[in-house]
Design a protein around this motif. Structure first.
Motif, short mmCIF file in Angstrom:
data_model
loop_
_atom_site.label_atom_id
_atom_site.label_comp_id
_atom_site.label_asym_id
_atom_site.label_seq_id
_atom_site.Cartn_x
_atom_site.Cartn_y
_atom_site.Cartn_z
N CYS B 8 42.54 36.02 47.50
CA CYS B 8 42.28 36.75 46.25
C CYS B 8 43.02 38.09 46.28
O CYS B 8 42.98 38.82 47.27
CB CYS B 8 40.79 36.98 46.09
N VAL B 10 42.62 40.39 43.76
CA VAL B 10 42.00 41.30 42.78
C VAL B 10 41.60 42.62 43.42
O VAL B 10 41.76 43.68 42.82
CB VAL B 10 40.80 40.62 42.09
N CYS B 11 41.07 42.58 44.64
CA CYS B 11 40.71 43.83 45.31
C CYS B 11 41.08 43.74 46.78
O CYS B 11 41.42 42.67 47.27
CB CYS B 11 39.23 44.16 45.08
N MET B 13 39.59 43.44 49.49
CA MET B 13 38.81 42.59 50.39
C MET B 13 39.57 41.35 50.82
O MET B 13 39.33 40.80 51.89
CB MET B 13 37.50 42.16 49.72
N SER B 14 40.46 40.88 49.96
CA SER B 14 41.33 39.73 50.27
C SER B 14 40.55 38.49 50.72
O SER B 14 40.88 37.88 51.73
CB SER B 14 42.34 40.10 51.36
N CYS B 15 39.53 38.12 49.97
CA CYS B 15 38.75 36.93 50.32
C CYS B 15 39.62 35.68 50.22
O CYS B 15 40.54 35.61 49.41
CB CYS B 15 37.58 36.76 49.34
N ILE B 17 39.64 32.03 49.09
CA ILE B 17 38.84 31.25 48.15
C ILE B 17 39.41 29.83 48.01
O ILE B 17 40.62 29.67 47.84
CB ILE B 17 38.80 31.93 46.76
N HIS B 31 34.50 33.00 47.53
CA HIS B 31 34.63 34.28 46.84
C HIS B 31 33.39 35.13 47.09
O HIS B 31 32.32 34.63 47.39
CB HIS B 31 34.81 34.06 45.34
N THR B 32 33.57 36.45 46.97
CA THR B 32 32.46 37.37 47.16
C THR B 32 31.93 37.83 45.81
O THR B 32 30.78 38.25 45.69
CB THR B 32 32.93 38.60 47.97
N CYS B 33 32.77 37.78 44.79
CA CYS B 33 32.32 38.27 43.48
C CYS B 33 32.92 37.41 42.37
O CYS B 33 33.78 36.58 42.61
CB CYS B 33 32.70 39.74 43.31
N ARG B 35 34.82 38.25 39.83
CA ARG B 35 36.23 38.46 39.50
C ARG B 35 37.11 37.56 40.36
O ARG B 35 38.11 37.02 39.91
CB ARG B 35 36.61 39.93 39.72
N GLY B 36 36.69 37.40 41.62
CA GLY B 36 37.43 36.54 42.54
C GLY B 36 37.37 35.09 42.11
O GLY B 36 38.35 34.35 42.20
S1 SF4 Z 1 36.55 37.66 45.58
FE1 SF4 Z 1 35.85 39.62 44.79
S2 SF4 Z 1 35.48 40.80 46.65
FE2 SF4 Z 1 36.76 39.07 47.30
S3 SF4 Z 1 38.87 39.86 47.15
FE3 SF4 Z 1 38.40 38.87 45.21
S4 SF4 Z 1 37.70 40.54 43.89
FE4 SF4 Z 1 37.59 41.27 46.01
#
Ligand code: SF4
Lengths: 415, 120
Positions: B8, B10-11, B13-15, B17, B31-33, B35-36
């Motif tokens: 990911c 988006v932020c 954290m680089s999850c 997914i 994913h953690t959130c 948006r991910g």
């Molecule tokens: S899933 Fe959410 S927390 Fe994880 S990298 Fe993407 S935006 Fe960030």
């Protein structure tokens, strides 16, 4: 010689300096001066045309130039005095500075407080022991960025990138889009120097290979670059001869790190931290010379512009308070870093009994899955935070409320 | 059925997914959130990116005007957008946010100036 007298002088009109000047105004300072050596404000941001700026501050994905424009527009609405094309030559411990430009000749400015916001510069070929002649075509990622995005000029046809810092990754994508073939990115370390999201959206999106544990062992060509030889490194970080490979190219792009630009600070008697290469700061971002403050990339190299602006505002609040109330030295408590913490800013906290909010910025030494951050003041825990993952390129920033008499400790340990 | 893993962006954290096609639709894990999750779904079905470049600006204090799209565009349209944008010439003065190309390639997004360029 032109004489000026101001409450606060800000040296550098990039994101840190502009945020500092605006905050100084909001704090009620009457005469605020920004001195900038370039012909325009914004620092490096006008050449950062890519998006991703301002996620924290504005909740939007702005282009760098756009982020700068917001601050430039704000400054234009105030009576902040801006001197462009003006070079600061010297600062002294009495908070005086000398600058020059082609209109005024020498400027002598007496300041209530000075905020250093000169930013950083890139390490160049001369600093990384490149073997070979000094042909044209070897340049920093920031220079390539300026050529392409500001001048509209393509500096080569086929490029090799040494170092995986963020500007190098951003330019790998930009060069590819502009039709410059990017053969690959070579990184000496075993982990990338840039943010993971930049590896994904700048390299993987365009199938550009990243070679970790590799370096450039030789540049070829006398007048102009014709090729580079790369090699893999062994466990002792020595090149392995059998892995040498020569790649024809006319551009070697260096993305090998940033260094805070502190020549002026040192002349003023400001002490530097060997880890951050920026001034030793307290929680108001004041250096060890009372009345001289520092913010942005001259204080420590940040990864997000949002943090740069934030640090400018902290320094400006400190400077405004200094101008209003002066400063009594009550001693300092050093911030001790432990575990996986490589360094932290501020490096010391003013002793005192009142609790205050302190914004910390730190980098870890190595990547770690599952990490816990603790902040202790006089032995008591004042902040803790858990992370799924911490990596050196991504700065950790947090606020803690504390007062300290004896000790402040920051540690990142395994969860 | 197809399955893909994405980092990911988006932020920070680089999850990591994973998106899987199932008879009930797409299943997203890792994913953690939210948006991910949305990012991974897009990435699986139709990846999107912001588009940025520069265009020629005449009579200004600088020679190139940086531009950015008002929203993300399909990733595979990048090259076509670049070609289109190369044809564009604007005259200073330009204000940040000015529409440089309306409805770029019919994609429903505008191409905007990302800084002011004053006239000389
Ligand atoms: S899933 Fe959410 S927390 Fe994880 S990298 Fe993407 S935006 Fe960030």
């Amino acid at each position: 010689m032109r004489e000026l007298c101001v409450d606060i002088a800000v040296i550098g009109g990039g994101p840190a300096g502009l945020a500092a000047a605006l905050e100084a105004k909001r704090q009620g300072m009457e005469k605020v001066l920004v001195i900038e050596r370039d012909f325009q404000l914004g620092g490096i941001l006008p050449q950062c045309i890519h998006d991703g700026f301002g996620l924290h501050r504005f909740g939007e994905r702005l282009a760098g130039a756009e982020y700068a424009q917001r601050f430039i527009d704000e400054v234009a609405k105030t009576d902040i005095q801006v001197c462009l094309n003006t070079m600061v030559l010297e600062i002294n411990g009495q908070k005086e500075l000398y600058a020059c430009n082609s209109q005024d000749g020498i400027l002598h400015v007496k300041c209530g407080a000075i905020i250093l916001a000169m930013g950083c510069r890139e390490r160049t070929g001369a600093q990384i022991l490149l073997f070979g002649y000094r042909p044209s075509g070897v340049m920093t990622a920031g220079s390539v960025q300026r050529y392409i995005n500001i001048e509209g000029y393509l500096p080569g046809k086929k490029a090799v990138i040494l170092g995986s810092g963020d500007i190098g990754l951003i330019m790998a994508r930009r060069m590819t889009l502009e039709g410059i073939e990017v053969e690959g990115v070579y990184e000496v370390m075993k982990e990338p120097g840039g943010l993971t999201r930049n590896i994904v959206q700048c390299l993987e999106d365009y199938n550009i290979p990243l070679h970790l544990n590799h370096t450039v062992v030789r540049v070829h060509g006398k007048e102009a670059l014709t090729a580079v030889t790369v090699a893999e490194l062994d466990a002792e970080r020595k090149p392995i001869p059998e892995t040498e490979r020569t790649i024809p190219c006319d551009l070697l792009v260096l993305a090998v790190g940033l260094i805070p630009e502190n020549e002026l600070s040192v002349k003023a008697g400001v002490e530097l931290d060997p880890k951050t290469r920026g001034p030793v700061l307290d929680e108001e971002f004041m250096t060890e010379v009372p009345g001289i403050f520092a913010c942005g990339n001259v204080s420590v190299v940040f990864d997000l512009v949002d943090y740069v602006s934030l640090s400018g505002e902290i320094a400006a609040r400190g400077a405004a308070k200094y101008v209003r109330e002066g400063y009594a030295d009550t001693g300092h408590v050093p911030v001790e870093v432990k575990g996986n913490v490589n360094f932290a800013v501020p490096q010391r906290i003013r002793k005192g009994s009142d609790a205050k909010k302190v914004q910390f910025f730190l980098r870890v030494k190595h990547s770690q899955k599952g990490a816990r951050l603790n902040c202790l003041a006089d032995g008591a825990e004042v902040k803790k935070r858990a992370f799924n993952r911490v990596v050196p390129p991504e700065m950790v920033s947090f606020e803690a409320e504390l007062h300290a008499a004896d000790s402040v400790v920051l540690e990142v340990e395994e969860e | 059925m197809a399955e893909k893993t994405f980092t990911c962006i988006v932020c920070p954290m680089s999850c990591s997914i994973t998106v899987k096609e199932t008879p009930e639709g797409l299943s997203v894990t890792g994913h953690t959130c939210k948006r991910g999750e949305a990012f991974a779904r897009d990435e699986f079905t139709a990846p999107k990116r912001m588009f940025t470049s520069t265009v020629v600006v005449e009579g200004g204090v600088v020679r190139r005007l940086p531009v950015i799209t008002s929203a993300e565009i399909p990733k595979e349209k990048m090259a076509e957008c670049l070609k289109e944008v190369y044809q564009v010439r604007v005259k200073a003065p330009v204000k940040c946010g000015d529409v440089v190309v309306p409805d770029l390639l019919g994609l429903g997004v505008n191409l905007l100036a990302s800084r002011d360029v004053d006239a000389v």
